[in-house]
Design a protein around this motif. Structure first.
Motif, PDB file in Angstrom:
ATOM      1  N   GLU A 158       0.850  -1.196   0.000  1.00 16.69           N
ATOM      2  CA  GLU A 158       0.000   0.000   0.000  1.00 16.69           C
ATOM      3  C   GLU A 158       0.880   1.239   0.000  1.00 16.69           C
ATOM      4  OE1 GLU A 158      -2.714  -0.237   3.299  1.00 16.69           O
ATOM      5  OE2 GLU A 158      -4.275  -1.044   1.985  1.00 16.69           O
ATOM      6  N   ILE A 159       0.515   2.166  -0.848  1.00 17.59           N
ATOM      7  CA  ILE A 159       1.255   3.433  -0.888  1.00 17.59           C
ATOM      8  C   ILE A 159       0.239   4.521  -1.212  1.00 17.59           C
ATOM      9  CG2 ILE A 159       1.911   3.041  -3.312  1.00 17.59           C
ATOM     10  CD1 ILE A 159       4.539   4.572  -2.655  1.00 17.59           C
ATOM     11  N   ASN A 160       0.258   5.606  -0.462  1.00 15.88           N
ATOM     12  CA  ASN A 160      -0.762   6.617  -0.757  1.00 15.88           C
ATOM     13  C   ASN A 160      -0.359   7.454  -1.972  1.00 15.88           C
ATOM     14  OD1 ASN A 160       0.728   8.949   0.090  1.00 15.88           O
ATOM     15  ND2 ASN A 160       0.322   8.382   2.214  1.00 15.88           N
ATOM     16  N   THR A 161      -1.360   8.073  -2.577  1.00 17.60           N
ATOM     17  CA  THR A 161      -1.134   8.762  -3.858  1.00 17.60           C
ATOM     18  C   THR A 161      -0.125   9.902  -3.719  1.00 17.60           C
ATOM     19  OG1 THR A 161      -3.203   9.853  -3.341  1.00 17.60           O
ATOM     20  CG2 THR A 161      -3.267   8.230  -5.072  1.00 17.60           C
TER      21      THR A 161
ATOM     22  N   ALA B 188      -3.314   2.239  -3.474  1.00 17.66           N
ATOM     23  CA  ALA B 188      -3.441   3.267  -2.452  1.00 17.66           C
ATOM     24  C   ALA B 188      -4.414   2.758  -1.404  1.00 17.66           C
ATOM     25  CB  ALA B 188      -3.954   4.553  -3.072  1.00 17.66           C
ATOM     26  N   PRO B 189      -4.149   3.021  -0.109  1.00 19.37           N
ATOM     27  CA  PRO B 189      -5.090   2.587   0.915  1.00 19.37           C
ATOM     28  C   PRO B 189      -6.455   3.228   0.654  1.00 19.37           C
ATOM     29  CG  PRO B 189      -3.173   3.681   1.886  1.00 19.37           C
ATOM     30  CD  PRO B 189      -3.025   3.775   0.426  1.00 19.37           C
ATOM     31  N   LEU B 190      -7.490   2.500   0.944  1.00 16.55           N
ATOM     32  CA  LEU B 190      -8.856   2.941   0.608  1.00 16.55           C
ATOM     33  C   LEU B 190      -9.166   4.365   1.057  1.00 16.55           C
ATOM     34  CD1 LEU B 190     -11.174  -0.120   1.172  1.00 16.55           C
ATOM     35  CD2 LEU B 190     -10.796   1.193  -0.927  1.00 16.55           C
ATOM     36  N   LEU B 191      -8.712   4.689   2.275  1.00 17.14           N
ATOM     37  CA  LEU B 191      -9.082   6.000   2.810  1.00 17.14           C
ATOM     38  C   LEU B 191      -8.242   7.146   2.266  1.00 17.14           C
ATOM     39  CD1 LEU B 191      -9.777   4.946   6.488  1.00 17.14           C
ATOM     40  CD2 LEU B 191     -11.432   5.605   4.745  1.00 17.14           C
ATOM     41  N   GLN B 192      -7.175   6.802   1.566  1.00 20.01           N
ATOM     42  CA  GLN B 192      -6.282   7.884   1.129  1.00 20.01           C
ATOM     43  C   GLN B 192      -6.260   8.065  -0.381  1.00 20.01           C
ATOM     44  OE1 GLN B 192      -2.409   7.363   2.909  1.00 20.01           O
ATOM     45  NE2 GLN B 192      -3.372   6.562   4.742  1.00 20.01           N
TER      46      GLN B 192
ATOM     47  N   VAL C 214       2.632  -4.907   2.963  1.00 19.13           N
ATOM     48  CA  VAL C 214       3.502  -3.859   3.492  1.00 19.13           C
ATOM     49  C   VAL C 214       2.856  -2.500   3.216  1.00 19.13           C
ATOM     50  CG1 VAL C 214       5.678  -5.126   3.301  1.00 19.13           C
ATOM     51  CG2 VAL C 214       4.872  -3.778   1.369  1.00 19.13           C
ATOM     52  N   THR C 215       3.166  -1.548   4.082  1.00 19.90           N
ATOM     53  CA  THR C 215       2.652  -0.199   3.867  1.00 19.90           C
ATOM     54  C   THR C 215       3.840   0.753   3.776  1.00 19.90           C
ATOM     55  OG1 THR C 215       0.691  -0.732   5.143  1.00 19.90           O
ATOM     56  CG2 THR C 215       1.147   1.596   4.781  1.00 19.90           C
ATOM     57  N   VAL C 216       3.877   1.497   2.662  1.00 15.12           N
ATOM     58  CA  VAL C 216       4.932   2.498   2.508  1.00 15.12           C
ATOM     59  C   VAL C 216       4.473   3.751   3.239  1.00 15.12           C
ATOM     60  CG1 VAL C 216       6.317   3.807   0.863  1.00 15.12           C
ATOM     61  CG2 VAL C 216       5.500   1.535   0.244  1.00 15.12           C
ATOM     62  N   THR C 217       5.295   4.238   4.167  1.00 23.25           N
ATOM     63  CA  THR C 217       4.879   5.409   4.934  1.00 23.25           C
ATOM     64  C   THR C 217       5.657   6.662   4.546  1.00 23.25           C
ATOM     65  OG1 THR C 217       6.402   4.702   6.662  1.00 23.25           O
ATOM     66  CG2 THR C 217       4.085   4.092   6.929  1.00 23.25           C
ATOM     67  N   ASP C 218       6.799   6.473   3.920  1.00 20.45           N
ATOM     68  CA  ASP C 218       7.579   7.635   3.489  1.00 20.45           C
ATOM     69  C   ASP C 218       8.582   7.201   2.426  1.00 20.45           C
ATOM     70  OD1 ASP C 218       8.360  10.227   3.357  1.00 20.45           O
ATOM     71  OD2 ASP C 218       9.381  10.294   5.293  1.00 20.45           O
ATOM     72  N   ILE C 219       9.083   8.174   1.692  1.00 20.20           N
ATOM     73  CA  ILE C 219      10.142   7.856   0.728  1.00 20.20           C
ATOM     74  C   ILE C 219      11.315   8.797   0.963  1.00 20.20           C
ATOM     75  CG2 ILE C 219       8.493   7.067  -1.025  1.00 20.20           C
ATOM     76  CD1 ILE C 219       9.698   9.745  -2.541  1.00 20.20           C
TER      77      ILE C 219
END
Lengths: 151, 485
Positions: free
Chosen positions: A11-14, A146-150, A46-51
Motif C-alpha cells: 500500500e502506498i498513498n497517492t 493506495a489505501p482505501l481511505l487515502q 507492506v505499507t509504505v509510509t515515506d520515501i
C-alpha cells in the motif's frame, strides 16, 4: 521488522506515488532512485509510509541506463530509524524511455523480502508504476495500491 | 570483532543487526559469518564462490569489498559494515520475451548462415534466437515490401506473413525488386512468398491475397509481434494504424514520394500513433499516391531497408527506435532529419478519452472533407467503354488531361488539352461550354476535384469524369494500339 518472505500486496498513498513520479520526471533522462520506508503488516502486506530520494551514484550518460544507491546512505537511514515503527522496506527507481518492468540487472541485484517499485518515465512524464518482490529465487509482481481511505 | 549487518540482508542473516565474529580480516570475518549462518552462503556467494555484486563491505566507512582487501588486517576497534548495493539497469527493449527466445534453438546450418549476426556482440546467439522466434506481418508486397520482406527473410525472422491484394504489373518491376519479369500478372503475395522460399526454406511464410478492410485487419495481425506498413494509400495506413493500436502491436510505418521518404514507429510502449502525427490524411486529389506520383527506383530500397532494420532492432532489443520520432530522408539533396512526434492527448485512438474502439471502413472522401454534400450536383462519370464509344462516334468533345507532366510522359492521351488543376479556373474560357468536356487523370480522383473546381469558378458546360482514370483506360487503349498511340 520481522523476517518477511514475500510482499503479496503493498500500500502506498497517492501523495507518495506522486512524489516518486515527480522525482522520476525531474531526473529524466537519468534514472532516479530512492528508498521506501514503511512497515510490514501482519497479513503479509507492506505499507509504505515515506520515501527518501537518493542520489544516483552512476554519473554521466550511464546514469540514464543504470543506478546505484550509496550503501552508507542505507546504513545511516537504518541508524536513523532504529527503534521506530517503520524501517527500510524497499527501493524505487525509474526507467527513462523504458517500460516499468524489471531489467536483467534489476533481477540480479534484487534482495529477497524487499519491495521494488519501478516507474517508467518519458519526456512527456511518467507513464506506468509497478512493484516487484523476490522470495527465494522467485520474483513476482506485487499489487501496488493506495489505501482505501487515502485515494 | 563486531559486524553491523544491514536489515535489508535479513533474509540471509536473520534479524540480528550486530553480530560478534571471530575474524581479524574480511576473509575470516565472512568465514565466521557463514559458519554461523550457513543459509547465508547462497545469498552471499554466486556459483563461482565469488561474493555477489550487491554485497558491500565497509571498514570505517571505506569500501573494502574488493578482493585485494580480503586479507588486510583490521583493527579491533574498526566499524565493519555489511551493506547491500542497491542497483539496477535499464530493461531490455526486445519485443520478444526471454521465454520465447529460450524455446527456439539454432542448428549448425543456421549458425553458419547467420554467422555475421552472431559476430555482433549485441546480437549474438540470443539476438538471433529472438529473430527466429519472431512473427512479423508485412502489409503490401510492393516497393517498400520488397526490401522489407527480403531482408527479414534473409535475417532469419521465423514467421513472415505477406498480405497484398494486387497482381504484379510490368511497371512494378522498376522498384518492386522482390518480383521478376516472369511474375507479371501473378498475385504479389504469392510471388513474394516464392522469393522468400528461395532465400530460406526454413522460414514459415504465410501469403494472403487479400485487401485490408475493417472486417479483416484485426485478424490479419492477430498473434503477431510486429506489423510493417508497406502500403501506398491512406485508407490502408489508417486501418492498419488503428488495428495495431487497438491490438497493442507495434507498427513500423513508412511512406515514399518521388525522391523522399519517411519512417516512424507507432504504438510502441504506448507511444504516439499515426493519428497523433497526421490527424487527417490530405485530400485524395491533392497528393498523388506513389503509384501516381512516381518514385526513383532505389528510394523504396532505402526506406524499406530502414524499416527492416528498425524491425530487427525491436526484435533484438538494441539501439534507439523511431517511436515518437519521424525520420525523413531526401535522396535528391541527400538530407535526412528526425522530427519529434508527440503523443496527442486528444487523439481519438490513443488519447486520454478515445472514441475509436474498432477499425472502421471510413469513407475516404468524406474523411477528407471532399465528399459532395447532398445539395451539390454529383459529378457525372463515363466508363472507359463509354468514352471510347463517344470518341469513335465522332461527336465534338473536349478531353482535358489534368495529370502532372511526368505522368503524361508515361502515357499521353491523344488530342487532350493539358490544363493543370491550379490553372483550370483561370483558363475556363478555353473550354467550349457547348461541347461535352471529359476530365482525365490517373485514377479518376483528381479529375473529380477538377470538375468541382470549375463548377465553383462558375463554368456551366457539361462535364464528365473518366471513371478509374487512365489506369482503367489502359486495356482499351492497348487494344487499339496502332490507332491510338
Amino acid at each position: 521488522m520481522t523476517g518477511m518472505t514475500y510482499c503479496k500486496k503493498a500500500e502506498i498513498n497517492t501523495k507518495l506515488t506522486e512524489k516518486i513520479k515527480d522525482h522520476a520526471a525531474k531526473t529524466y533522462p537519468y534514472e532516479c532512485c530512492g528508498i521506501l520506508l514503511g512497515r510490514q503488516n501482519e497479513d503479509g502486506t507492506v505499507t509504505v509510509t515515506d520515501i527518501r530520494k537518493s542520489a544516483n551514484m552512476i554519473k554521466g550518460t550511464d546514469g540514464g541506463i543504470c543506478f546505484e544507491i550509496d550503501p552508507l546512505e542505507i546504513y545511516r537511514l537504518e541508524k536513523e530509524t532504529e527503534g521506530s515503527t517503520s524501517g527500510i522496506i524497499g527501493f524505487y527507481h525509474s526507467h527513462p524511455d523504458k517500460m516499468a518492468v524489471l531489467s536483467k540487472d534489476d533481477r540480479e541485484s534484487m534482495l529477497p523480502g524487499l519491495l521494488y517499485v519501478l516507474v517508467s518515465v518519458y519526456p512527456s512524464g511518467c507513464r506506468d508504476i509497478s512493484a516487484w518482490s523476490k522470495t527465494g529465487g522467485t520474483i513476482k509482481q506485487t499489487d501496488l495500491s493506495a489505501p482505501l481511505l487515502q485515494r | 570483532m563486531k559486524v553491523y549487518i544491514s536489515a535489508t540482508l535479513k533474509s540471509f542473516f536473520g534479524r540480528n543487526s550486530e553480530t560478534e565474529t571471530e575474524g581479524k580480516t574480511i576473509r575470516t570475518i565472512l568465514k565466521s559469518l557463514t559458519d554461523k549462518y550457513p543459509e547465508a552462503v547462497k545469498g552471499l556467494y554466486d556459483d563461482n564462490e565469488k561474493l555477489r555484486g550487491f554485497i558491500r563491505i565497509y571498514v570505517n566507512d571505506e569500501d573494502k569489498t574488493d578482493e585485494s582487501f580480503l586479507d588486510e588486517a583490521i583493527d579491533e576497534n574498526s566499524k565493519v559494515l555489511l551493506l547491500p548495493l542497491i542497483a539496477g539497469g535499464a530493461p531490455d527493449d526486445s519485443i520478444i520475451s526471454d521465454e520465447r527466445r529460450k524455446d527456439v534453438s539454432l542448428d549448425d546450418n543456421e549458425i553458419d548462415r547467420f554467422n555475421k549476426h552472431l559476430l555482433l556482440r549485441d546480437i549474438g546467439v540470443k539476438g538471433q534466437k529472438r529473430i527466429k522466434a519472431s512473427k512479423v506481418v508485412i502489409i503490401g508486397a510492393g516497393a517498400l515490401g520488397s526490401p522489407v520482406i527480403q531482408y527479414l527473410a534473409a535475417a532469419g525472422v521465423g514467421t513472415l506473413k505477406i498480405v497484398d491484394h494486387d497482381t504484379v504489373a510490368l511497371g512494378n518491376l522498376q522498384s518492386q525488386v522482390i518480383h521478376s519479369f516472369r511474375d507479371v500478372k501473378r498475385p504479389k503475395a504469392a510471388s513474394a512468398k516464392d522469393t522468400v522460399r528461395n532465400i530460406n526454406k526454413g522460414i514459415e511464410v504465410i501469403s494472403e491475397n487479400l485487401k485490408i478492410d475493417a472486417d479483416n485487419v484485426m485478424s490479419v495481425i492477430e498473434g503477431f509481434d510486429l506489423v510493417i506498413d508497406c502500403t501506398d494509400n491512406y485508407k490502408a495506413r489508417y486501418l492498419i494504424n488503428d488495428a495495431c493500436i487497438l491490438s497493442g502491436i507495434p507498427l513500423i510505418f513508412a511512406a515514399i514520394y518521388q525522391y523522399e521518404g519517411m519512417v516512424s514507429i507507432f504504438g510502441l510502449n504506448s507511444g504516439p500513433c499515426l493519428r497523433c502525427l497526421f490527424p487527417e490524411p490530405p485530400a485524395p486529389g491533392l497528393v498523388p499516391t506513389c503509384a501516381e506520383g512516381g518514385t526513383i527506383s532505389p528510394l523504396a530500397g532505402i526506406i524499406g531497408s530502414i524499416q527492416a532494420n528498425e524491425a530487427l532492432k525491436l526484435i533484438i532489443g538494441i539501439g534507439e527506435h523511431l517511436d515518437g520520432r519521424l525520420l525523413t530522408v531526401d535522396t535528391l539533396g541527400l538530407n535526412s532529419g528526425i522530427l519529434k512526434v508527440s503523443k496527442n492527448k486528444e487523439c481519438p485512438l490513443c488519447g486520454r478519452s478515445p472514441s475509436i474502439f474498432e477499425p472502421a471502413d471510413f469513407d475516404y472522401e468524406e474523411f477528407c472533407g471532399l465528399k459532395q454534400d447532398e445539395n451539390e450536383i454529383p459529378v457525372e462519370g463515363l466508363t472507359p467503354e463509354e468514352l471510347a464509344h463517344k470518341i469513335e462516334s465522332g461527336e465534338p468533345i473536349t478531353i482535358v488531361d489534368v495529370r502532372e507532366p511526368h505522368e503524361r510522359a508515361i502515357q499521353r492521351f491523344p488530342d487532350a488539352m493539358i490544363i493543370p488543376i491550379g490553372q483550370l479556373a483561370r483558363r475556363q474560357n478555353e473550354l467550349n461550354p457547348e461541347h461535352d468536356t471529359i476530365f482525365i487523370c490517373k485514377q479518376g480522383l483528381r479529375s473529380i476535384l477538377a470538375i468541382n473546381t470549375l463548377r465553383e469558378a462558375g463554368y456551366k458546360g457539361p462535364m464528365y469524369n473518366l471513371k478509374g482514370g487512365m489506369d482503367a483506360m489502359k486495356d482499351i487503349i492497348f487494344s487499339n494500339e496502332g490507332g491510338w498511340l
